[in-house]
Structures are given as structure tokens and as C-alpha cells.
Design an enzyme around this catalytic site. Structure first.
Site, mmCIF file in Angstrom:
data_model
loop_
_atom_site.group_PDB
_atom_site.id
_atom_site.type_symbol
_atom_site.label_atom_id
_atom_site.label_comp_id
_atom_site.label_asym_id
_atom_site.label_seq_id
_atom_site.Cartn_x
_atom_site.Cartn_y
_atom_site.Cartn_z
ATOM 1 N N GLU A 1 -19.325 9.703 1.541
ATOM 2 C CA GLU A 1 -20.130 8.479 1.400
ATOM 3 C C GLU A 1 -21.540 8.669 1.966
ATOM 4 O OE1 GLU A 1 -18.608 4.702 1.401
ATOM 5 O OE2 GLU A 1 -17.055 5.377 0.018
ATOM 6 N N TYR B 1 -8.934 2.028 2.568
ATOM 7 C CA TYR B 1 -7.502 1.752 2.528
ATOM 8 C C TYR B 1 -6.714 2.876 3.222
ATOM 9 C CZ TYR B 1 -7.897 -1.957 -1.110
ATOM 10 O OH TYR B 1 -8.157 -3.092 -1.820
ATOM 11 N N GLY B 2 -7.315 4.067 3.289
ATOM 12 C CA GLY B 2 -6.601 5.261 3.766
ATOM 13 C C GLY B 2 -5.868 5.078 5.079
ATOM 14 N N CYS C 1 -7.561 12.246 -3.611
ATOM 15 C CA CYS C 1 -8.359 11.126 -3.102
ATOM 16 C C CYS C 1 -9.576 11.008 -4.012
ATOM 17 C CB CYS C 1 -8.791 11.406 -1.664
ATOM 18 S SG CYS C 1 -9.975 10.211 -1.011
ATOM 19 N N THR C 2 -9.953 9.767 -4.281
ATOM 20 C CA THR C 2 -11.072 9.511 -5.200
ATOM 21 C C THR C 2 -12.350 10.254 -4.829
ATOM 22 O OG1 THR C 2 -11.464 7.587 -3.811
ATOM 23 C CG2 THR C 2 -10.363 7.219 -5.924
ATOM 24 N N HIS C 3 -12.546 10.483 -3.517
ATOM 25 C CA HIS C 3 -13.826 11.043 -3.075
ATOM 26 C C HIS C 3 -13.909 12.558 -3.193
ATOM 27 C CE1 HIS C 3 -14.182 7.045 -1.516
ATOM 28 N NE2 HIS C 3 -15.334 7.284 -0.921
ATOM 29 N N CYS D 1 -7.319 4.297 -7.086
ATOM 30 C CA CYS D 1 -7.220 4.671 -5.682
ATOM 31 C C CYS D 1 -5.880 5.370 -5.417
ATOM 32 C CB CYS D 1 -7.309 3.398 -4.843
ATOM 33 S SG CYS D 1 -7.157 3.668 -3.079
ATOM 34 N N ASN D 2 -5.952 6.554 -4.836
ATOM 35 C CA ASN D 2 -4.720 7.286 -4.531
ATOM 36 C C ASN D 2 -3.872 6.544 -3.509
ATOM 37 O OD1 ASN D 2 -4.958 10.429 -5.604
ATOM 38 N ND2 ASN D 2 -6.911 9.407 -5.368
ATOM 39 N N THR D 3 -4.531 5.984 -2.484
ATOM 40 C CA THR D 3 -3.779 5.299 -1.431
ATOM 41 C C THR D 3 -3.079 4.063 -1.993
ATOM 42 O OG1 THR D 3 -5.502 6.038 0.110
ATOM 43 C CG2 THR D 3 -3.949 4.405 0.916
ATOM 44 N N ASP E 1 -10.278 0.232 -7.275
ATOM 45 C CA ASP E 1 -10.255 1.204 -6.173
ATOM 46 C C ASP E 1 -10.567 0.452 -4.889
ATOM 47 O OD1 ASP E 1 -10.256 3.682 -4.781
ATOM 48 O OD2 ASP E 1 -12.436 3.735 -4.873
ATOM 49 N N SER E 2 -10.291 1.093 -3.759
ATOM 50 C CA SER E 2 -10.661 0.506 -2.479
ATOM 51 C C SER E 2 -12.174 0.377 -2.353
ATOM 52 C CB SER E 2 -10.128 1.382 -1.345
ATOM 53 O OG SER E 2 -10.626 2.703 -1.497
HETATM 54 N N1 DGL Z 1 -9.895 5.421 -2.630
HETATM 55 C C1 DGL Z 1 -9.189 6.030 -1.532
HETATM 56 C C2 DGL Z 1 -8.172 7.023 -2.097
HETATM 57 O O1 DGL Z 1 -8.307 7.544 -3.175
HETATM 58 C C3 DGL Z 1 -10.140 6.717 -0.571
HETATM 59 C C4 DGL Z 1 -10.998 5.769 0.251
HETATM 60 C C5 DGL Z 1 -10.180 4.879 1.167
HETATM 61 O O2 DGL Z 1 -9.624 5.343 2.164
HETATM 62 O O3 DGL Z 1 -10.082 3.682 0.857
HETATM 63 O O4 DGL Z 1 -7.197 7.281 -1.438
#
Ligand code: DGL
Length: 279
Positions: A152, A42-43, A184-186, A73-75, A10-11
Site C-alpha cells: 500500500e 481483514y487479514g 492475497c490480493t496485494h 479477497c482471499n481472507t 474486497d476488504s
Molecule cells: N484483501 C486481503 C486478502 O486478499 C488483503 C488485505 C487485508 O488484509 O484486508 O487477503
């Protein structure tokens, strides 16, 4: 069967929601989780940059002899999944197709909302994946860039988060979606608050569980499952600030990921320091 670990990346820290789902579903599997904490988020970054970072991580994980890679990570899934699959000798699983599958199955009205980072939403990857599942779906997408820093901070129920969420979700409510993909992971950390705003008739889709199921299917079909007597080992890797990774990670995992190793990516040199549990 194989005792080789599963690589998850993940990012940063948010992908621990996916790691937790994998641990719950596949408790015999060893895992190596890498959070790119030095280069998160990463977003807002360009697709090219996210692809370059993702390739570096794939190479590092392959160097650890992983038997499969999960892009938590979705991005990174949105921008880099095809590229990674083209390069990897082992299966690479992303979070978007499993989330889209779950949403397409959950909706009855055919109106599906997707929320994610700016990069994920502008890539259109969820829309494409949803329309592949069911061509008759109406997809409403909304980037929610302020959610990641709020999560976060641990502000899952903070008034500021409530205000921001009401603003972001207005279009979803107006469109009458009955399934909302937390792309998104969060965002699973905000599920109670988002659920209250959207109301009880809207199903929130957390792709973590569905991704773990997809991983189980893929390694099962390839005969790569861990044997029944396997002694699983979990490794936690950050690319910066092991202490923060452990601290914020415990919000996502329920318990602190430890010990945390630190590796440096993007350079020939790699350094490692260890954070002992309970520090
Ligand atoms: N992990 C990123 C996602 O799921 C979210 C955090 C980021 O922007 O890196 O898209």
C-alpha cells in the site's frame, strides 16, 4: 443473457487486481467493485468479524441487482465463502479454489507454497483446496502480514520489502517448492521481487486470472453472459476515503478507478459522495 452487473468485493483496494483480470477477460460485462476501505485490513480480524462484514457487502451488492458475486479477497473467501453461498440467490465465486487449481496443475515436484494474510493461512483453506485437487501434494504455508502495508506504500522494489520477503520466503526455498500461490490480493504487485527471491524454477500463481476464468465458466453455464451489443458500465465503490481509493487503486489497475462513490455499511444510512476523474 443478462446485462446485470457482476459484483466484486474486497476488504479494500487490492481486489482491483481481480477486477482488472475480469475486465480483461470479459470486457462486455458491467461490474460493481466494492472495496471496504473503512474496515480494511481483514487479514488480522477474527473469522466471525470477516463473515459479518462480508454478509453486509453481499446484501449491498444484491441490492444493486448483481447477477454474480466475486469475493476477490482471499481472507473473506477463506472465512466467509460457504456462508455467502448459503445466503445468495446468485452464484458466488471465491479466489481460493481457482488459485489452488492453477497451482496443482503447475507443480511438477508436488511441493506447493502458499503465502497469505494471517487469517487466510490460519484458516487452512488453501491447504484443503490444494489437497482436494491432488491428495499427494505437500503444502507449505506462510503468513506474510507485513506485505499488505508495504504494497500500500507502493514499496514494490524497496530494500525493506526485499528484507521482509527474504525472511518470509526462507521456509519456502528450503522446502524446494516449485509453485508459490500468491494468496492475497496485494501480492501480485510484488511478483517481480518474489520471483527473483524464489528463482526462475518456481512458478508464481496469481489467482486473479484463474478466478476471472472461473467466473466466465459460471456465468456462461448459467446463460448469464452480457449480450454482444452490451455497453458495459464500471462502478467503483469505497466505504471510506474515495481519494485514497483512486490514488492507490491506480497502482493496482494501471489507471485510476473513477469516479469513486462512497457508501457506508453496517448502518441503516448510506451516504454517497463522488470523486470526479483526475482529481
Ligand atoms: N484483501 C486481503 C486478502 O486478499 C488483503 C488485505 C487485508 O488484509 O484486508 O487477503
Amino acid at each position: 443473457m443478462s446485462t446485470a452487473p457482476i459484483g466484486i468485493f474486497d476488504s479494500g483496494i487490492g481486489g482491483l487486481t481481480v477486477a482488472r483480470a475480469i475486465r480483461d477477460l470479459l470486457p462486455r460485462e458491467s461490474t460493481i467493485y466494492l472495496g471496504d476501505t473503512a474496515r480494511v485490513p481483514y487479514g488480522p480480524k477474527s473469522p466471525e468479524t470477516v463473515r459479518r462484514y462480508s454478509r453486509e457487502i453481499l446484501d449491498w451488492l444484491l441490492g444493486q441487482d448483481v447477477k454474480a458475486v466475486v469475493v476477490a479477497c482471499n481472507t473473506a473467501t477463506a472465512h466467509a465463502l460457504d456462508d455467502l453461498r448459503g445466503r445468495s440467490p446468485v452464484p458466488v465465486i471465491g479466489v481460493i479454489a481457482p488459485g489452488a487449481r492453477a497451482a496443482a496443475a503447475a507443480t511438477t515436484t508436488g511441493r506447493v507454497g502458499v503465502i497469505g494474510t494471517a487469517g487466510t493461512i490460519s484458516s487452512g483453506a488453501y491447504s484443503r483446496a490444494l489437497l482436494r485437487e491432488r491428495a499427494d501434494l505437500r503444502v507449505i504455508e506462510q503468513a506474510c502480514p507485513l506485505f499488505v502495508p508495504l504494497v500500500e506504500e507502493g514499496w514494490f522494489e524497496h530494500p525493506a520489502t526485499q528484507l521482509v520477503a527474504e525472511e518470509y520466503l526462507g521456509s519456502m526455498r528450503d522446502a524446494g517448492v516449485d509453485a508459490l500461490v500468491l494468496g492475497c490480493t496485494h501480492y501480485p504487485m510484488l511478483a517481480p521481487l518474489l520471483g527473483r527471491i524464489m528463482g526462475p524454477s518456481v512458478r508464481l500463481i496469481d489467482s486473479a486470472r484463474e478466478t476471472a476464468r472461473e467466473l466466465a465458466r459460471v456465468i456462461g453455464a448459467a446463460g448469464l453472459e452480457a449480450p454482444p451489443d452490451a455497453s458495459p458500465v464500471q462502478r467503483w465503490i469505497a466505504t471510506d476515503d474515495a481519494a485514497r481509493f483512486a490514488r492507490v487503486g491506480s497502482l493496482f489497475m494501471g489507471n485510476a478507478p473513477a469516479p469513486v462513490e462512497v457508501v457506508e455499511l453496517g448502518t441503516a444510512e448510506m451516504s454517497a459522495e463522488r470523486l470526479e476523474p483526475n482529481r
